[in-house]
Design a protein around this motif. Structure first.
Motif, PDB file in Angstrom:
ATOM      1  N   ASP A  55       0.858  -1.182   0.000  1.00 63.89           N
ATOM      2  CA  ASP A  55       0.000   0.000   0.000  1.00 63.89           C
ATOM      3  C   ASP A  55       0.894   1.231   0.000  1.00 63.89           C
ATOM      4  O   ASP A  55       2.057   1.172   0.405  1.00 63.89           O
ATOM      5  CB  ASP A  55      -0.907  -0.006   1.229  1.00 63.89           C
ATOM      6  CG  ASP A  55      -1.860   1.175   1.235  1.00 63.89           C
ATOM      7  OD1 ASP A  55      -1.583   2.144   1.984  1.00 63.89           O
ATOM      8  OD2 ASP A  55      -2.845   1.152   0.491  1.00 63.89           O
TER       9      ASP A  55
ATOM     10  N   ARG B 177       0.912   3.729   1.940  1.00 63.42           N
ATOM     11  CA  ARG B 177       1.394   4.120   3.274  1.00 63.42           C
ATOM     12  C   ARG B 177       2.524   3.226   3.776  1.00 63.42           C
ATOM     13  O   ARG B 177       3.241   3.598   4.711  1.00 63.42           O
ATOM     14  CB  ARG B 177       0.230   4.125   4.269  1.00 63.42           C
ATOM     15  CG  ARG B 177      -0.784   5.233   3.979  1.00 63.42           C
ATOM     16  CD  ARG B 177      -1.964   5.194   4.920  1.00 63.42           C
ATOM     17  NE  ARG B 177      -2.967   6.190   4.570  1.00 63.42           N
ATOM     18  CZ  ARG B 177      -3.909   6.008   3.653  1.00 63.42           C
ATOM     19  NH1 ARG B 177      -3.968   4.853   2.983  1.00 63.42           N
ATOM     20  NH2 ARG B 177      -4.783   6.967   3.389  1.00 63.42           N
ATOM     21  N   ASP B 178       2.693   2.064   3.164  1.00 58.98           N
ATOM     22  CA  ASP B 178       3.835   1.216   3.509  1.00 58.98           C
ATOM     23  C   ASP B 178       5.150   1.844   3.081  1.00 58.98           C
ATOM     24  O   ASP B 178       6.219   1.421   3.516  1.00 58.98           O
ATOM     25  CB  ASP B 178       3.693  -0.164   2.854  1.00 58.98           C
ATOM     26  CG  ASP B 178       2.521  -0.966   3.407  1.00 58.98           C
ATOM     27  OD1 ASP B 178       2.089  -0.676   4.536  1.00 58.98           O
ATOM     28  OD2 ASP B 178       2.042  -1.861   2.689  1.00 58.98           O
TER      29      ASP B 178
ATOM     30  N   LYS C  31       5.781   5.140   3.458  1.00 56.10           N
ATOM     31  CA  LYS C  31       5.856   6.416   4.149  1.00 56.10           C
ATOM     32  C   LYS C  31       7.299   6.771   4.489  1.00 56.10           C
ATOM     33  O   LYS C  31       8.065   5.951   5.002  1.00 56.10           O
ATOM     34  CB  LYS C  31       5.037   6.354   5.443  1.00 56.10           C
ATOM     35  CG  LYS C  31       4.983   7.652   6.211  1.00 56.10           C
ATOM     36  CD  LYS C  31       4.090   7.505   7.440  1.00 56.10           C
ATOM     37  CE  LYS C  31       4.044   8.783   8.248  1.00 56.10           C
ATOM     38  NZ  LYS C  31       3.162   8.654   9.440  1.00 56.10           N
TER      39      LYS C  31
ATOM     40  N   VAL D 188      -2.193  12.316   0.165  1.00 54.67           N
ATOM     41  CA  VAL D 188      -2.717  11.112   0.832  1.00 54.67           C
ATOM     42  C   VAL D 188      -2.583  11.288   2.343  1.00 54.67           C
ATOM     43  O   VAL D 188      -1.510  11.632   2.847  1.00 54.67           O
ATOM     44  CB  VAL D 188      -1.960   9.851   0.361  1.00 54.67           C
ATOM     45  CG1 VAL D 188      -2.416   8.623   1.164  1.00 54.67           C
ATOM     46  CG2 VAL D 188      -2.189   9.620  -1.131  1.00 54.67           C
ATOM     47  N   HIS D 189      -3.662  11.055   3.062  1.00 55.22           N
ATOM     48  CA  HIS D 189      -3.677  11.289   4.514  1.00 55.22           C
ATOM     49  C   HIS D 189      -2.596  10.469   5.212  1.00 55.22           C
ATOM     50  O   HIS D 189      -2.492   9.261   5.025  1.00 55.22           O
ATOM     51  CB  HIS D 189      -5.050  10.917   5.084  1.00 55.22           C
ATOM     52  CG  HIS D 189      -5.159  11.149   6.567  1.00 55.22           C
ATOM     53  ND1 HIS D 189      -5.157  12.415   7.126  1.00 55.22           N
ATOM     54  CD2 HIS D 189      -5.233  10.267   7.608  1.00 55.22           C
ATOM     55  CE1 HIS D 189      -5.251  12.314   8.432  1.00 55.22           C
ATOM     56  NE2 HIS D 189      -5.302  11.019   8.750  1.00 55.22           N
ATOM     57  N   GLY D 190      -1.786  11.158   5.996  1.00 55.26           N
ATOM     58  CA  GLY D 190      -0.747  10.493   6.770  1.00 55.26           C
ATOM     59  C   GLY D 190       0.493  10.123   5.977  1.00 55.26           C
ATOM     60  O   GLY D 190       1.409   9.502   6.514  1.00 55.26           O
ATOM     61  N   MET D 191       0.557  10.538   4.706  1.00 59.59           N
ATOM     62  CA  MET D 191       1.672  10.153   3.849  1.00 59.59           C
ATOM     63  C   MET D 191       2.770  11.210   3.862  1.00 59.59           C
ATOM     64  O   MET D 191       2.503  12.409   3.749  1.00 59.59           O
ATOM     65  CB  MET D 191       1.194   9.943   2.407  1.00 59.59           C
ATOM     66  CG  MET D 191       2.263   9.436   1.466  1.00 59.59           C
ATOM     67  SD  MET D 191       2.875   7.812   1.952  1.00 59.59           S
ATOM     68  CE  MET D 191       4.220   7.604   0.780  1.00 59.59           C
TER      69      MET D 191
END
Length: 272
Positions: free
Chosen positions: A135, A137-138, A140, A159-162
């Motif tokens: 994904d 976010r993996d 990040k 992208v949220h949190g990215m």
């Protein structure tokens, strides 16, 4: 018999009617007025639009251009079009159509019109085969290569949190050189562009299938050419209905990991 004045009035009405009709159609020459269409295509994207050593072009966009031109009874002549050339080629009249990974955006619609889209893609991420990420976010905080000035960087960072370290390059060949040298961990852009790179490399790379955002790829045409645009839309519809779209996607992207299951007719933008 005195007929001069009525005849002059009739001529005036005919002339005014012709001018009003031209204004209603957007004015200018339509691509339907030509026997051979000049088509701008990318020379630098394997699988999509690439110039061969002999000067001819090959790729998915080239095959689509040939198909739609044939459906409307026209021949084609290709000219190369890098990203920065696409809009000027149309607005200057040097090309009748552009099929060069031209995503439909509100800003571009103020300058040109779009037939189609003829393909709906997604922003994705290319990584080395051994990379375990499943994904976005993996990845990040990792190093991403992106072409200078490209919109995918903004969408990735949205992208949220990215978070990501962005390493820019002039083109995708430079990005591939960086990932081979392990100076970056990933490349992000439209999935069809990444699939073309994987096809050329043959092994060692894969798509994460992140589907960050949908990107509709259209045929760029000059503003006001409503008749030409509508004719191209009919040709694109036929391309999906007769199975040509499915065959061309398989021809150029089979074995790359690109999702080939979605081959419905994209929702058209409307010719304005």
């Amino acid at each position: 018999m005195r007929t001069g004045r009525p005849m002059r009035l009739l001529s005036t009405f005919v002339l005014l009617g012709g001018l009003l009709s031209a204004c209603g159609d957007g004015g200018g020459e339509s691509l339907l007025d030509k026997d051979t269409l000049v088509v701008g295509v990318r020379p630098d994207l394997p699988g999509l639009g690439q110039r061969r050593p002999d000067g001819t072009f090959e790729g998915f966009d080239i095959d689509v251009a040939r198909y739609v031109a044939d459906r409307i009874g026209r021949k084609v002549r290709f000219v190369q079009s890098y990203a920065s050339d696409r809009i000027p080629l149309l607005t200057s009249g040097r090309a009748d159509m552009v099929l060069a990974t031209l995503s439909v955006t509100p800003e571009r619609k103020t300058m040109i019109s779009f037939a189609g889209p003829y393909y709906a893609s997604y922003q994705d991420i290319l990584v080395r085969t051994e990379e375990p990420a499943k994904d976005v976010r993996d990845l990040k905080g990792r190093r991403f290569c992106a072409v200078e000035g490209a919109d995918p960087v903004k969408r990735l960072q949205a992208v949220h949190g990215m978070t990501a370290e962005i390493v820019t390059a002039r083109n995708y060949d430079e990005c591939m050189a960086k990932i081979r040298a392990r100076t970056v961990d990933a490349i992000t852009t439209n999935d069809v562009i990444l699939a073309g790179l994987i096809r050329r490399e043959r092994r060692g790379y894969r798509l994460v299938k992140a589907r960050i955002s949908e990107q509709n790829t259209g045929i760029g045409v000059r503003r006001g050419d409503i008749g030409g645009c509508e004719a191209l839309n009919r040709a694109i519809t036929q391309m999906y209905q007769d199975g040509t779209a499915r065959r061309l996607i398989a021809k150029w992207f089979a074995g790359t990991g690109l999702d080939q299951s979605i081959t419905e007719i994209p929702q058209f933008e409307g010719c304005t």
